[in-house]
Design an enzyme around this catalytic site. Structure first.
Site, PDB file in Angstrom:
ATOM      1  N   ASN A  18      35.115  83.919 -73.698  1.00  0.00           N
ATOM      2  CA  ASN A  18      33.953  83.078 -73.971  1.00  0.00           C
ATOM      3  C   ASN A  18      32.788  84.027 -74.221  1.00  0.00           C
ATOM      4  OD1 ASN A  18      31.741  81.429 -74.004  1.00  0.00           O
ATOM      5  ND2 ASN A  18      32.068  80.528 -71.979  1.00  0.00           N
ATOM      6  N   PRO A  19      32.361  84.228 -75.471  1.00  0.00           N
ATOM      7  CA  PRO A  19      31.368  85.260 -75.769  1.00  0.00           C
ATOM      8  C   PRO A  19      30.002  85.010 -75.148  1.00  0.00           C
ATOM      9  CG  PRO A  19      31.824  83.920 -77.721  1.00  0.00           C
ATOM     10  CD  PRO A  19      32.833  83.532 -76.678  1.00  0.00           C
ATOM     11  N   GLY A  22      28.230  84.187 -68.791  1.00  0.00           N
ATOM     12  CA  GLY A  22      27.361  85.090 -68.042  1.00  0.00           C
ATOM     13  C   GLY A  22      26.141  85.518 -68.819  1.00  0.00           C
ATOM     14  N   VAL A  79      38.596  79.344 -67.367  1.00  0.00           N
ATOM     15  CA  VAL A  79      39.891  79.301 -66.685  1.00  0.00           C
ATOM     16  C   VAL A  79      40.473  77.896 -66.778  1.00  0.00           C
ATOM     17  CG1 VAL A  79      41.111  79.699 -64.519  1.00  0.00           C
ATOM     18  CG2 VAL A  79      39.170  81.146 -65.118  1.00  0.00           C
ATOM     19  N   SER A  80      39.605  76.888 -66.664  1.00  0.00           N
ATOM     20  CA  SER A  80      40.060  75.506 -66.763  1.00  0.00           C
ATOM     21  C   SER A  80      40.655  75.215 -68.139  1.00  0.00           C
ATOM     22  CB  SER A  80      38.890  74.556 -66.486  1.00  0.00           C
ATOM     23  OG  SER A  80      39.323  73.215 -66.411  1.00  0.00           O
ATOM     24  N   THR A 100      29.268  82.043 -64.286  1.00  0.00           N
ATOM     25  CA  THR A 100      28.150  81.751 -63.392  1.00  0.00           C
ATOM     26  C   THR A 100      28.610  81.638 -61.946  1.00  0.00           C
ATOM     27  OG1 THR A 100      27.030  80.565 -65.170  1.00  0.00           O
ATOM     28  CG2 THR A 100      26.264  80.133 -62.937  1.00  0.00           C
ATOM     29  N   ASP A 229      44.673  74.222 -49.124  1.00  0.00           N
ATOM     30  CA  ASP A 229      45.821  75.095 -49.383  1.00  0.00           C
ATOM     31  C   ASP A 229      46.252  74.834 -50.826  1.00  0.00           C
ATOM     32  OD1 ASP A 229      48.444  76.082 -49.720  1.00  0.00           O
ATOM     33  OD2 ASP A 229      48.886  75.865 -47.587  1.00  0.00           O
ATOM     34  N   LEU A 234      48.690  68.747 -52.108  1.00  0.00           N
ATOM     35  CA  LEU A 234      47.702  67.758 -51.681  1.00  0.00           C
ATOM     36  C   LEU A 234      46.295  68.165 -52.090  1.00  0.00           C
ATOM     37  CD1 LEU A 234      48.935  67.285 -47.993  1.00  0.00           C
ATOM     38  CD2 LEU A 234      49.280  65.647 -49.874  1.00  0.00           C
ATOM     39  N   ASP A 288      33.015  71.699 -65.482  1.00  0.00           N
ATOM     40  CA  ASP A 288      32.778  71.061 -66.774  1.00  0.00           C
ATOM     41  C   ASP A 288      32.990  69.554 -66.692  1.00  0.00           C
ATOM     42  OD1 ASP A 288      32.031  73.314 -68.250  1.00  0.00           O
ATOM     43  OD2 ASP A 288      34.112  73.865 -68.667  1.00  0.00           O
TER      44      ASP A 288
END
Length: 315
Positions: A18-19, A22, A79-80, A100, A229, A234, A288
């Site tokens: 993602n350019p 941050g 990551v999502s 972020t 966990d 769960l 998001d």
């Protein structure tokens, strides 16, 4: 639960960046990570998506092409995107933190301040199998996520964070909370836990904020679900009812240590699935937007694979 760990030989890596992550650090961080990966003798295919849709397409193409690992350079949202392409494919995800909050990098023990050290984790080939979540809005497409789905004040804060251009890192979440907190009112929620199962239960309550967690933290290390966990099949659920602003402000800092659990007005429980209904509330996952409620949420046991440090012990 014992961590489900295995070793892979990593030869080829797709590095998706993602350019603008941050505040524009994404490209610089990715360049350093790519150089380090190549120093390990790995073949690196550097990919840059100009939008979320393009990034997701690139991730899916890389996985379909038979890459050994998909590394993502960005924050939790990036990551999502990766897990939406990766779920159930058998291709592990590596994280090069440049976002972020970086809650997922923190959860998996990935070094936050050194792209080279994060790249070493990818090259090391230690893979942990974990759960993912899936949120499906009524009439909408399913959305896979890796950490926490939230709805309420916390999702309003998330919306504010994503629109802000000042500050960086977790401080942005603190400022957004200060802005949203004075005017946000609890909504009437209807939550049906484990619908269709023998233990189905419906709860109707005034809810200020709610979190449905695979992993422990969101919002830049707010430990909303300290006992979560990531491989128990769960969700750890935490929701806060109608409490005074003064009391919430007084106890807010306790979310960072997880010591809010057990306080009056804070309810916790576990479930495999939940239907969440409320008016004028938006669900967010991994930082998001997902969709306005109602949303059906379920755990996908063992659907995720992450590259982790060899020294990482399962919490």
């Amino acid at each position: 639960m014992t961590a489900r760990l295995s070793d892979r030989r990593i030869r080829t890596v797709a590095l998706l960046t993602n350019p603008v992550a941050g505040g524009g650090r994404g490209d610089r961080v990715a360049h350093r990570a790519a150089e380090r990966l190549r120093s390990h003798g790995l073949e690196v295919d550097s990919l840059r998506g100009s939008s979320a849709e393009e990034s997701l397409d690139l991730a899916r193409q890389a996985i379909a092409g038979g890459v050994d690992a998909l590394a993502v350079c960005g924050g939790d949202g990036m990551v999502s995107l990766a897990v939406q392409a990766q779920a159930f494919t058998g291709v592990p995800i590596g994280i090069i933190p440049a976002g972020t909050g970086n809650d997922l990098a923190r959860e998996y023990g990935v070094p936050l301040d050194s792209p080279e050290a994060a790249a070493d984790v990818v090259a090391g080939g230690r893979v942990e199998q974990v759960d993912l979540g899936r949120a499906t809005p009524d009439g909408g497409a399913p959305h896979v996520f890796a950490s926490v789905l939230c709805a309420g004040l916390d999702s309003a804060v998330n919306r504010r964070v994503n629109e802000m251009t000042i500050l960086g890192g977790p401080l942005r979440y603190v400022l957004a909370s200060i802005i949203e907190f004075p005017t946000y009112r609890p909504r009437r929620f209807r939550m049906t836990f484990d619908p269709g199962e023998a233990g189905e239960e419906t709860v109707e309550a005034e809810v200020l904020l709610s979190a449905f967690a695979i992993t422990r933290s969101y919002g830049g290390d707010m430990m909303i679900a300290p006992d979560a966990d990531r491989s128990d099949g769960l969700f750890d659920v935490c929701y806060v009812g109608r409490i005074s602003r003064l009391r919430l402000a007084w106890h807010f800092r306790r979310i960072y240590s997880g010591t809010h659990v057990g306080l009056r007005g804070v309810t916790t429980r576990r479930c495999r699935a939940v239907r969440i209904e409320a008016q004028d509330v938006e669900a967010f996952a991994d930082g998001d937007a997902v969709a306005p409620l109602p949303v059906n949420v379920e755990v996908l046991p063992g659907a995720g694979l992450f590259l982790v440090p060899r020294s990482l012990g399962h919490h």
